[in-house]
Design a protein around this motif. Structure first.
Motif, PDB file in Angstrom:
ATOM      1  N   LEU A  55      10.117   1.417   4.649  1.00 33.16           N
ATOM      2  CA  LEU A  55       9.685   0.047   4.932  1.00 33.16           C
ATOM      3  C   LEU A  55       9.073  -0.593   3.693  1.00 33.16           C
ATOM      4  CD1 LEU A  55       9.180  -2.274   6.904  1.00 33.16           C
ATOM      5  CD2 LEU A  55       7.019  -1.158   7.546  1.00 33.16           C
ATOM      6  N   THR A  56       8.268   0.176   2.968  1.00 35.10           N
ATOM      7  CA  THR A  56       7.658  -0.326   1.731  1.00 35.10           C
ATOM      8  C   THR A  56       8.722  -0.666   0.695  1.00 35.10           C
ATOM      9  OG1 THR A  56       5.715   1.061   2.148  1.00 35.10           O
ATOM     10  CG2 THR A  56       5.992   0.195  -0.085  1.00 35.10           C
ATOM     11  N   ALA A  57       9.757   0.173   0.613  1.00 35.42           N
ATOM     12  CA  ALA A  57      10.842  -0.081  -0.328  1.00 35.42           C
ATOM     13  C   ALA A  57      11.559  -1.389  -0.001  1.00 35.42           C
ATOM     14  CB  ALA A  57      11.832   1.082  -0.316  1.00 35.42           C
ATOM     15  N   VAL A  58      11.784  -1.647   1.286  1.00 37.03           N
ATOM     16  CA  VAL A  58      12.445  -2.886   1.696  1.00 37.03           C
ATOM     17  C   VAL A  58      11.582  -4.103   1.362  1.00 37.03           C
ATOM     18  CG1 VAL A  58      13.257  -4.208   3.686  1.00 37.03           C
ATOM     19  CG2 VAL A  58      13.797  -1.776   3.502  1.00 37.03           C
ATOM     20  N   VAL A  59      10.274  -3.990   1.587  1.00 33.56           N
ATOM     21  CA  VAL A  59       9.367  -5.096   1.250  1.00 33.56           C
ATOM     22  C   VAL A  59       9.354  -5.322  -0.262  1.00 33.56           C
ATOM     23  CG1 VAL A  59       6.979  -5.914   1.330  1.00 33.56           C
ATOM     24  CG2 VAL A  59       7.950  -4.718   3.297  1.00 33.56           C
ATOM     25  N   PHE A  60       9.429  -4.232  -1.025  1.00 31.37           N
ATOM     26  CA  PHE A  60       9.483  -4.367  -2.487  1.00 31.37           C
ATOM     27  C   PHE A  60      10.740  -5.123  -2.901  1.00 31.37           C
ATOM     28  CE2 PHE A  60      10.679  -2.306  -6.643  1.00 31.37           C
ATOM     29  CZ  PHE A  60       9.838  -3.101  -7.411  1.00 31.37           C
ATOM     30  N   LEU A  61      11.884  -4.810  -2.266  1.00 31.98           N
ATOM     31  CA  LEU A  61      13.110  -5.553  -2.559  1.00 31.98           C
ATOM     32  C   LEU A  61      12.929  -7.031  -2.237  1.00 31.98           C
ATOM     33  CD1 LEU A  61      16.050  -3.285  -1.322  1.00 31.98           C
ATOM     34  CD2 LEU A  61      15.320  -3.734  -3.660  1.00 31.98           C
ATOM     35  N   ALA A  62      12.221  -7.322  -1.153  1.00 36.40           N
ATOM     36  CA  ALA A  62      11.968  -8.715  -0.781  1.00 36.40           C
ATOM     37  C   ALA A  62      11.134  -9.417  -1.847  1.00 36.40           C
ATOM     38  CB  ALA A  62      11.263  -8.777   0.569  1.00 36.40           C
ATOM     39  N   SER A  63      10.195  -8.702  -2.438  1.00 30.84           N
ATOM     40  CA  SER A  63       9.378  -9.304  -3.500  1.00 30.84           C
ATOM     41  C   SER A  63      10.205  -9.542  -4.755  1.00 30.84           C
ATOM     42  CB  SER A  63       8.161  -8.426  -3.804  1.00 30.84           C
ATOM     43  OG  SER A  63       8.549  -7.180  -4.350  1.00 30.84           O
ATOM     44  N   LEU A  64      11.158  -8.633  -5.043  1.00 32.06           N
ATOM     45  CA  LEU A  64      12.082  -8.861  -6.165  1.00 32.06           C
ATOM     46  C   LEU A  64      12.947 -10.090  -5.901  1.00 32.06           C
ATOM     47  CD1 LEU A  64      13.373  -5.239  -6.969  1.00 32.06           C
ATOM     48  CD2 LEU A  64      11.734  -6.595  -8.290  1.00 32.06           C
ATOM     49  N   LEU A  65      13.391 -10.226  -4.660  1.00 33.20           N
ATOM     50  CA  LEU A  65      14.203 -11.388  -4.296  1.00 33.20           C
ATOM     51  C   LEU A  65      13.399 -12.673  -4.434  1.00 33.20           C
ATOM     52  CD1 LEU A  65      16.769 -12.637  -3.173  1.00 33.20           C
ATOM     53  CD2 LEU A  65      15.970 -12.077  -0.865  1.00 33.20           C
ATOM     54  N   ALA A  66      12.128 -12.645  -4.049  1.00 33.22           N
ATOM     55  CA  ALA A  66      11.273 -13.828  -4.195  1.00 33.22           C
ATOM     56  C   ALA A  66      11.140 -14.218  -5.667  1.00 33.22           C
ATOM     57  CB  ALA A  66       9.899 -13.546  -3.592  1.00 33.22           C
ATOM     58  N   THR A 116       5.344 -15.779  -9.861  1.00 31.40           N
ATOM     59  CA  THR A 116       5.613 -15.427  -8.460  1.00 31.40           C
ATOM     60  C   THR A 116       5.228 -13.978  -8.177  1.00 31.40           C
ATOM     61  OG1 THR A 116       7.435 -17.015  -8.349  1.00 31.40           O
ATOM     62  CG2 THR A 116       7.408 -15.261  -6.697  1.00 31.40           C
ATOM     63  N   SER A 117       5.573 -13.071  -9.094  1.00 30.90           N
ATOM     64  CA  SER A 117       5.221 -11.662  -8.909  1.00 30.90           C
ATOM     65  C   SER A 117       3.715 -11.465  -8.934  1.00 30.90           C
ATOM     66  CB  SER A 117       5.883 -10.804  -9.990  1.00 30.90           C
ATOM     67  OG  SER A 117       7.291 -10.801  -9.844  1.00 30.90           O
ATOM     68  N   ALA A 118       3.023 -12.193  -9.823  1.00 33.02           N
ATOM     69  CA  ALA A 118       1.566 -12.083  -9.896  1.00 33.02           C
ATOM     70  C   ALA A 118       0.920 -12.592  -8.606  1.00 33.02           C
ATOM     71  CB  ALA A 118       1.043 -12.863 -11.100  1.00 33.02           C
ATOM     72  N   VAL A 119       1.424 -13.707  -8.082  1.00 30.09           N
ATOM     73  CA  VAL A 119       0.890 -14.237  -6.824  1.00 30.09           C
ATOM     74  C   VAL A 119       1.142 -13.252  -5.687  1.00 30.09           C
ATOM     75  CG1 VAL A 119       1.177 -16.045  -5.102  1.00 30.09           C
ATOM     76  CG2 VAL A 119       1.051 -16.647  -7.526  1.00 30.09           C
ATOM     77  N   ALA A 120       2.361 -12.671  -5.655  1.00 34.48           N
ATOM     78  CA  ALA A 120       2.671 -11.677  -4.623  1.00 34.48           C
ATOM     79  C   ALA A 120       1.733 -10.482  -4.728  1.00 34.48           C
ATOM     80  CB  ALA A 120       4.120 -11.218  -4.748  1.00 34.48           C
ATOM     81  N   GLY A 121       1.479 -10.039  -5.970  1.00 32.33           N
ATOM     82  CA  GLY A 121       0.552  -8.932  -6.163  1.00 32.33           C
ATOM     83  C   GLY A 121      -0.839  -9.263  -5.659  1.00 32.33           C
ATOM     84  N   SER A 143       0.116   1.801   1.291  1.00 29.82           N
ATOM     85  CA  SER A 143       1.423   1.212   1.007  1.00 29.82           C
ATOM     86  C   SER A 143       1.286  -0.228   0.532  1.00 29.82           C
ATOM     87  CB  SER A 143       2.300   1.265   2.262  1.00 29.82           C
ATOM     88  OG  SER A 143       2.564   2.591   2.634  1.00 29.82           O
ATOM     89  N   VAL A 144       0.417  -0.995   1.189  1.00 31.90           N
ATOM     90  CA  VAL A 144       0.204  -2.386   0.787  1.00 31.90           C
ATOM     91  C   VAL A 144      -0.428  -2.448  -0.596  1.00 31.90           C
ATOM     92  CG1 VAL A 144      -0.985  -4.544   1.352  1.00 31.90           C
ATOM     93  CG2 VAL A 144       0.041  -3.178   3.174  1.00 31.90           C
ATOM     94  N   ALA A 145      -1.357  -1.535  -0.867  1.00 31.71           N
ATOM     95  CA  ALA A 145      -1.982  -1.491  -2.192  1.00 31.71           C
ATOM     96  C   ALA A 145      -0.949  -1.155  -3.266  1.00 31.71           C
ATOM     97  CB  ALA A 145      -3.107  -0.468  -2.197  1.00 31.71           C
ATOM     98  N   TRP A 146      -0.011  -0.257  -2.930  1.00 29.16           N
ATOM     99  CA  TRP A 146       1.053   0.073  -3.892  1.00 29.16           C
ATOM    100  C   TRP A 146       1.908  -1.151  -4.177  1.00 29.16           C
ATOM    101  CZ3 TRP A 146       6.336  -0.105  -3.987  1.00 29.16           C
ATOM    102  CH2 TRP A 146       6.975   0.592  -5.013  1.00 29.16           C
ATOM    103  N   LEU A 147       2.229  -1.915  -3.135  1.00 30.93           N
ATOM    104  CA  LEU A 147       3.009  -3.143  -3.333  1.00 30.93           C
ATOM    105  C   LEU A 147       2.270  -4.129  -4.224  1.00 30.93           C
ATOM    106  CD1 LEU A 147       4.396  -3.661   0.287  1.00 30.93           C
ATOM    107  CD2 LEU A 147       5.759  -3.223  -1.765  1.00 30.93           C
TER     108      LEU A 147
END
Length: 379
Positions: A55-66, A116-121, A143-147
Motif C-alpha cells: 500500500l505504501t508503494a502504491v501511495v509513493f507511485l501516486a506522489s511521483l505521479l503528482a 510539489t514533492s516538498a509539499v507532499a513530504g 509508513s506515513v513517516a517513510w513517505l
C-alpha cells in the motif's frame, strides 16, 4: 520511455505505466516488509507487513505521479503542449511536445516538481505526527513517516543543478537568462548532469567494493542514467540548433507512392509497388483519395500466405489516428521527438487533410548531415 499500461487521462493529460515501474513497487515493498517495518515494530504477522508495504508503494507511485502532473499542468499554462506522462523504474517522465518559450517559463515548469514533492513530504510529515498523537498503530505511522522522508529526499535530489533533473532545468533557465543562448545553457546543464552522474557511479561502486553496501548499485544505476540522459539532451540541443527554422516541407519526400485500401496483400507483395520502388512503408488511401492509414512491408508479411488473397490493406494497415502526422509548415525540431517515440519512425505530411508527403528519421538525418557539413568552418 514508452508506456505499457494506460491509466487514462488526469486533468486532460494522458497517463501510463511502463512495466519497469514494478521495480519500484518491489523495491519499496522489500525494503519496508523485510526490513524497516519488522525491525522498528516487531511482533506482527508477515502478511500485515507486506500488505502495508505494498500500500505504501502504491501511495509513493501516486506522489511521483503528482510530481509529474505538476510539471505537465504548469507546462500547459505556459504554452507548452504535453504528450503525456509515463511512470517507470527510475520515477516518472512528463513528455513535453515542445520546449519552453522563455527562461521564465522554463523556471516555472522545472521548479514546480520539487516544490510539489516538498509539499507532499510536509503533508505526510504532518499526517504522521497527527496519527501518532491519536495513538494509531505504530506500523501505519512508520509508513506515513517513510513517505514523508522519501518525498523530501526526492525534492532535494531533483533540485540538484544537473540535467536531466529539475535542478538542471533551473540551471538551464538561469544560464539561458544570463547568456540569451538556449543551446549554450543546455550544454552547461548537460555537463553538470554528466559530472553528477559520474560522481554517483564512482561512489556507488566504491560503496559496493569497499563497504559491501549493495545499495551502492542503485546509486550507480541512477548515475549512469544521468550520464546517458544528459548526453542525449546535449545532442538533442545540438540537433535543434542545426534544424532551427527548417520546416517539414524541406525535409519530406513529396507526393509519396500510395496503395489503395482495397488492394489485397497478395497483389501488394506480388505486383506493386516493390517492383518499382525501394520504399518499405506506404500511405493507404480510400477510393475518394482520402488518407486511411499507413502500411509497411513488415505488417503485410505477417499475413498468413493462405489469407493474402482475401486480406486487404484496409484490414492490416495502421489507421490514421495511430499514425504520426504533421503539416508542411511545422518545424522539424518539434517533429523529431515524436518520430523517435512513434512505432513506425515516420510521419505522414498532411495539408488540410490532403496527403502531400512523408518524412522519416532517415530523411532528417540526411538533412542534418548536409547542414552540419555546410556550416562547419573550414580548417
Amino acid at each position: 520511455m514508452k508506456e505499457t499500461l494506460s491509466l487514462g487521462r488526469i486533468a486532460g493529460i494522458r497517463v501510463g505505466l511502463n512495466w519497469s515501474v514494478l521495480v519500484i513497487v518491489a523495491l519499496v515493498a522489500v525494503v519496508l516488509a523485510d526490513g524497516r517495518l519488522p525491525t522498528v515494530h516487531p511482533g506482527h504477522s508477515a502478511w500485515v507487513y507486506w500488505a502495508l508495504a505494498l500500500l505504501t508503494a502504491v501511495v509513493f507511485l501516486a506522489s511521483l505521479l503528482a510530481h509529474e502532473l505538476a510539471h505537465a499542468v504548469v507546462a500547459r499554462r505556459n504554452g507548452v503542449e504535453v504528450d503525456g506522462i509515463t511512470l517507470w523504474m527510475l520515477g516518472g517522465a512528463a513528455r513535453l511536445h515542445t520546449e519552453a518559450p522563455t527562461p521564465g517559463a522554463e523556471l516555472r515548469i522545472a521548479a514546480v516538481g520539487p516544490l510539489t514533492s516538498a509539499v507532499a513530504g510536509g503533508l505526510f510529515a504532518g499526517l504522521a505526527v497527527w496519527l501518532d498523537a491519536l495513538h494509531v498503530s505504530g506500523l501505519l505511522v512508520e509508513s506515513v513517516a517513510w513517505l514523508a522522508a522519501i518525498n523530501i529526499v526526492l525534492a532535494v535530489f531533483n533540485a540538484l543543478p544537473a540535467a536531466p533533473l529539475d535542478g538542471g532545468r533551473l540551471l538551464r533557465a538561469f544560464l539561458w537568462y544570463r547568456t540569451g543562448d538556449r543551446l549554450r545553457a543546455t550544454r552547461g546543464a548537460s555537463a553538470a548532469g554528466r559530472a553528477l552522474g559520474w560522481f554517483m557511479v564512482v561512489t556507488g561502486f566504491a560503496a559496493v567494493l569497499f563497504a559491501g553496501n549493495l545499495s551502492g548499485m542503485w546509486a550507480a544505476l541512477i548515475g549512469w542514467f544521468l550520464i546517458v540522459t544528459a548526453t542525449a539532451e546535449a545532442r538533442q540541443a545540438e540537433l535543434r540548433g542545426v534544424l532551427k527554422g527548417v520546416p517539414v516541407s524541406r525535409v519530406m519526400t513529396p507526393d509519396p507512392v500510395t496503395v489503395p485500401e482495397t488492394m489485397t496483400a497478395g497483389r501488394f507483395l506480388g505486383q506493386a509497388p516493390f517492383d518499382r520502388y525501394r520504399h518499405s512503408a506506404f500511405p493507404v488511401v480510400t477510393p475518394d483519395g482520402g488518407v486511411a492509414g499507413l502500411v509497411t512491408l513488415g505488417i503485410v508479411n505477417q499475413v498468413p500466405a493462405e489469407a493474402r488473397s482475401s486480406t486487404t490493406m484496409g484490414d492490416v494497415m495502421r489507421p490514421l489516428p495511430e499514425v504520426e502526422t504533421t503539416a508542411p509548415g511545422d518545424m522539424v525540431v518539434d517533429l523529431v521527438p515524436r518520430l523517435q517515440e512513434s512505432r513506425e519512425r515516420r510521419a505522414l505530411v498532411l495539408d488540410g487533410g490532403r496527403l502531400v508527403g512523408i518524412v522519416t528519421l532517415a530523411d532528417i538525418s540526411r538533412v542534418v548531415t548536409w547542414l552540419t557539413a555546410a556550416t562547419r568552418p573550414r580548417s
